[in-house]
Scaffold this active site. Structure first.
Site, PDB file in Angstrom:
ATOM      1  N   LYS A  11       1.938  -2.493   0.566  1.00  0.00           N
ATOM      2  CA  LYS A  11       2.780  -1.846  -0.443  1.00  0.00           C
ATOM      3  C   LYS A  11       4.233  -2.237  -0.211  1.00  0.00           C
ATOM      4  O   LYS A  11       4.614  -2.565   0.924  1.00  0.00           O
ATOM      5  CB  LYS A  11       2.673  -0.323  -0.300  1.00  0.00           C
ATOM      6  CG  LYS A  11       1.378   0.267  -0.785  1.00  0.00           C
ATOM      7  CD  LYS A  11       1.384   1.781  -0.628  1.00  0.00           C
ATOM      8  CE  LYS A  11       0.060   2.376  -1.070  1.00  0.00           C
ATOM      9  NZ  LYS A  11      -0.205   2.256  -2.501  1.00  0.00           N
ATOM     10  N   ARG A  56     -11.176   4.635  -2.899  1.00  0.00           N
ATOM     11  CA  ARG A  56     -12.515   4.617  -3.502  1.00  0.00           C
ATOM     12  C   ARG A  56     -13.572   4.130  -2.512  1.00  0.00           C
ATOM     13  O   ARG A  56     -14.727   4.523  -2.600  1.00  0.00           O
ATOM     14  CB  ARG A  56     -12.474   3.774  -4.787  1.00  0.00           C
ATOM     15  CG  ARG A  56     -12.091   2.354  -4.555  1.00  0.00           C
ATOM     16  CD  ARG A  56     -11.611   1.667  -5.828  1.00  0.00           C
ATOM     17  NE  ARG A  56     -10.248   2.078  -6.206  1.00  0.00           N
ATOM     18  CZ  ARG A  56      -9.609   1.648  -7.289  1.00  0.00           C
ATOM     19  NH1 ARG A  56     -10.205   0.820  -8.122  1.00  0.00           N
ATOM     20  NH2 ARG A  56      -8.379   2.059  -7.555  1.00  0.00           N
TER      21      ARG A  56
HETATM   22  N1  BES Z   1      -2.886   6.039  -2.384  1.00  0.00           N
HETATM   23  C1  BES Z   1      -2.760   5.126  -3.450  1.00  0.00           C
HETATM   24  C2  BES Z   1      -2.509   5.794  -4.790  1.00  0.00           C
HETATM   25  C3  BES Z   1      -1.170   6.460  -4.958  1.00  0.00           C
HETATM   26  C4  BES Z   1      -0.089   5.769  -5.440  1.00  0.00           C
HETATM   27  C5  BES Z   1      -1.029   7.798  -4.683  1.00  0.00           C
HETATM   28  C6  BES Z   1       1.119   6.384  -5.628  1.00  0.00           C
HETATM   29  C7  BES Z   1       0.175   8.426  -4.871  1.00  0.00           C
HETATM   30  C8  BES Z   1       1.250   7.722  -5.336  1.00  0.00           C
HETATM   31  C9  BES Z   1      -4.014   4.270  -3.597  1.00  0.00           C
HETATM   32  O1  BES Z   1      -4.706   4.016  -2.433  1.00  0.00           O
HETATM   33  C10 BES Z   1      -3.569   2.970  -4.162  1.00  0.00           C
HETATM   34  O2  BES Z   1      -2.826   2.298  -3.514  1.00  0.00           O
HETATM   35  N2  BES Z   1      -4.019   2.658  -5.370  1.00  0.00           N
HETATM   36  C11 BES Z   1      -3.630   1.468  -6.028  1.00  0.00           C
HETATM   37  C12 BES Z   1      -4.845   0.906  -6.701  1.00  0.00           C
HETATM   38  C13 BES Z   1      -4.646  -0.484  -7.250  1.00  0.00           C
HETATM   39  C14 BES Z   1      -4.505  -1.480  -6.128  1.00  0.00           C
HETATM   40  C15 BES Z   1      -5.841  -0.844  -8.103  1.00  0.00           C
HETATM   41  C16 BES Z   1      -2.551   1.818  -7.053  1.00  0.00           C
HETATM   42  O3  BES Z   1      -2.655   2.872  -7.671  1.00  0.00           O
HETATM   43  O4  BES Z   1      -1.606   1.056  -7.192  1.00  0.00           O
HETATM   44 ZN    ZN Z   2      -3.942   2.310  -1.388  1.00  0.00          ZN
END
Ligand code: BES
Ligand code: ZN
Ligand code: ZN
Length: 496
Positions: free
Chosen positions: A274, A349
Site C-alpha cells: 500500500k 477474502r
Molecule cells: N483492508 C483493506 C480494505 C480497506 C481499505 C479497509 C481502506 C479500510 C480502508 C483490504 O485488505 C484491501 O486492501 N482491499 C483492497 C482490495 C483490492 C486490492 C481489490 C482495496 O480495497 O483496495
Molecule cells: Zn489488503
C-alpha cells in the site's frame, strides 16, 4: 458504571444533577422541578436555551431553602421536539457524558423524564449513550492532557419512576456499550501491541469468564487442515497466524449462528504494498474480529437464550517479508478450491474464505454473518455512514437491516447477482482473488460467496464505518466499535 438510584433529585447533593427537557411548541422548556424550571425560564427569556436537541444549560445552584444541600451542578439537556426514539436518547446520553467529563464531575444523577415513549427504550438508549460517550483511550499517554480538565466520570446513576424491567434495560444498554468500548480498545491498540496472539488470549479469557469454549487453531493445525488462505497471507510475517474459535451453547434445539470476523492485525498490502500515506490506519484492519468477539462477550454477559453461537476470528498480519505470497502465486483454500493471488492486498477474502468454509463444514450453522474491513470501494460507494451489506438471503438481510437501524448503525444492501462472479475467473486456477476495479465491494463478496454454499449468509463490509464513522456525541474520532451492538441486537431479536 451505571446503576439505578433510590435517591431522588431533591435529596441529591452530588457532583452533577441532570435533567432532560423537550422543546415545547411555545413557552419555556420544563424539567418538572420548581427551582430549576424557574432558572430555565430566565435563560429561555434571554434566548439562550430553548430545549433544542443537543442544546444544554449548566447551572451552579446556591444552597437550598434553610441551607438544604443541593447538587453542586445542574445540567439540563435539550431533547428537541422530533420523534422520541432510542437514537435520540443515545445521543442525549453521549452529550451528558461529554459535558460531565468537561466539568469536574466524577459522578452524576440523571432524572429519567416522564415522556410519552417506551420507558425501556429510553433507559436503554440513555445507558448506552452514557457509556459509549465516556470512552477515551489514554493508555499510551504518559502525561495528563492539560486540555482535558475533567476528571474521569466513574459512576452514573439513573433515577426513574419504578417501572417493570427498568433495571434490566439499564443493564442491557451497559453490556452492549461496554462490549463496543472493548472493541474500540482492541482497535486503538497499535499493531506492535495487538497481534494474532492477543485475539486468542481474549477469546480464552471470555471463555473462562462466561463458561464458553475456546479453541485456537495454530499454524501446524492449519497446515493439516489445508487452510492455504490464512497460511499464505501469513507467510510474510514474523508472527504466527491464529484461528480463534469461541462457542456459546444454549441448547441443541436452538438454531446456530456462525460469526466470522476479519482479524488482520496489520495490513501493509504485502508485496502489493500500500502507499505509505495513511498506512498506519491499517492497524484497524482487525475491527471485524474485534466486533465478533465483543458481540460474543455481550451475548454471554446478558445470558441470551435463543441462539447457539460460534465465532471464528482468523488472525494474522499481512506483511512483505522474504517468504511473502507473490502476485501470481496459487494457493489452495480450506476445502480444496484453488486461488490465483493476483493482488496480495486483497488478503481479507483469503483468510475469511478458510474460516467460512471451515466453520460451515464443522459447525453446520443455520446462518452465517461475517464482518470485515474488506474493501476501500465500500467507502467510495457509501462513505462513512452506512455499512455495506451483501447476502444470499432476504430474511437474514431484513433482520440485520432492522438490527442496524435500532442500533444507530445503519446498513445498506448492495446487489450480489451471479454475473459479478464472472469477474473472478482465472486462467490457471479455480478463482482469482480480485475482479476489475469496478464494483470492488461486490466482487469481494462474490468471492466469499463461493465458500458458503447454500447456507444463509450475510457479509458486512465495515471498511467505511469501523473508524471515521459519522461523528456523534457517543461516537468518538478513531474506532467506533461498529457492529458489536448490531450483532447483539440481532441475536436478542432473533425469531427463527
Ligand atoms: N483492508 C483493506 C480494505 C480497506 C481499505 C479497509 C481502506 C479500510 C480502508 C483490504 O485488505 C484491501 O486492501 N482491499 C483492497 C482490495 C483490492 C486490492 C481489490 C482495496 O480495497 O483496495
Ligand atoms: Zn489488503
Ligand atoms: Zn485488509
Amino acid at each position: 458504571m451505571l446503576q439505578l438510584s433510590k435517591v431522588g433529585p431533591r435529596s441529591y447533593s452530588g457532583d452533577l444533577l441532570v435533567y432532560l427537557a423537550r422543546q415545547p411548541g411555545k413557552g419555556s422548556p420544563r424539567c418538572g422541578a420548581g427551582p430549576v424550571d424557574e432558572a430555565v425560564r430566565r435563560v429561555h427569556a434571554l434566548g439562550d436555551f430553548s430545549g433544542k436537541e443537543g442544546e444544554h444549560l449548566l447551572l451552579y445552584p446556591e444552597k437550598g431553602k434553610q441551607g438544604a444541600p443541593v447538587a453542586k451542578r445542574i445540567l439540563v439537556v435539550g431533547l428537541g421536539k422530533e420523534e422520541l426514539n432510542r437514537e435520540l436518547f443515545r445521543k442525549a446520553g453521549g452529550t451528558i457524558a461529554s459535558l460531565a467529563m468537561k466539568s469536574k464531575a466524577r459522578e452524576l444523577l440523571l432524572v429519567v423524564p416522564d415522556l410519552a415513549c417506551d420507558m425501556l427504550e429510553m433507559v436503554e438508549g440513555l445507558s448506552e449513550g452514557i457509556v459509549l460517550g465516556t470512552y477515551r483511550f489514554k493508555k499510551y499517554k504518559t502525561k495528563k492532557d492539560p486540555d482535558a480538565s475533567g476528571e474521569v466520570l466513574r459512576q452514573a446513576a439513573l433515577y426513574a419512576a419504578d417501572g417493570k424491567g427498568v433495571a434490566k434495560a439499564l443493564k442491557l444498554g451497559e453490556i452492549a456499550a461496554q462490549a463496543a468500548c472493548k472493541a474500540r480498545d482492541m482497535a486503538n491498540e497499535p499493531a506492535n501491541y495487538w497481534g494474532p496472539g492477543n485475539f486468542s488470549e481474549y477469546g480464552r479469557q471470555l471463555a473462562v469468564a462466561h463458561g464458553m469454549t475456546c479453541t485456537v487453531l495454530d499454524q501446524p493445525r492449519m497446515k493439516k487442515l489445508g487452510m492455504g488462505g490464512i497460511l499464505g497471507v501469513n507467510q510474510g510475517s514474523a508472527r504466527s497466524p491464529e484461528m480463534v474459535i469461541l462457542e456459546y451453547a444454549v441448547k441443541p434445539s436452538a438454531p446456530t449462528l456462525l460469526l466470522v470476523g476479519k482479524g488482520l492485525t496489520f495490513d501493509s498490502g504485502g508485496i502489493s504494498l500500500k502507499p505509505s500515506a495513511g498506512m498506519e490506519e491499517m492497524k484497524y484492519d482487525m475491527c471485524g474480529g474485534a466486533a465478533v468477539l465483543c458481540a460474543m462477550q455481550a451475548v454471554a454477559q446478558a445470558k441470551l437464550k435463543g441462539v447457539n453461537l460460534v465465532a471464528i476470528v482468523p488472525a494474522t498480519e499481512n506483511l512483505p517479508g522474504p517468504a511473502a505470497l507473490k502476485p501470481g502465486d496459487v494457493i489452495t483454500q480450506y476445502g480444496g478450491k484453488t486461488v490465483e493471488v493476483v493482488n496480495t492486498d486483497a488478503e481479507g477474502r483469503l483468510i475469511l474464505a478458510d474460516a467460512l468454509a471451515y466453520g460451515i463444514k464443522k459447525y453446520k450453522p443455520d446462518m452465517v454473518i461475517d464482518v470485515a474491513t474488506l474493501t476501500g470501494a465500500v467507502i467510495v460507494g457509501l462513505g462513512h455512514h452506512r455499512t455495506g451489506l451483501l447476502s444470499n438471503d432476504d430474511t437474514l438481510c431484513d433482520q440485520l437491516l432492522a438490527a442496524g437501524a435500532r442500533s444507530g448503525e445503519p446498513l445498506w444492501r448492495l446487489p450480489l447477482d451471479s454475473e459479478y462472479t464472472k469477474h473472478l475467473k482465472s486462467e490457471i486456477a479455480d478463482l482469482r482473488n480480485v475482479g476489475k476495479r469496478d464494483g470492488g465491494t461486490i466482487t469481494a463478496a462474490a468471492f466469499l460467496k463461493e465458500f458458503v454454499g447454500k447456507t444463509p449468509w450475510a457479509h458486512l463490509d465495515i471498511a467505511g464505518t469501523a473508524w471515521d464513522f459519522t461523528e456523534k456525541s457517543y461516537i468518538p474520532k478513531g474506532p467506533s466499535g461498529i457492529a458489536v451492538r448490531t450483532l447483539f441486537d440481532f441475536v436478542r431479536n432473533w425469531r427463527g
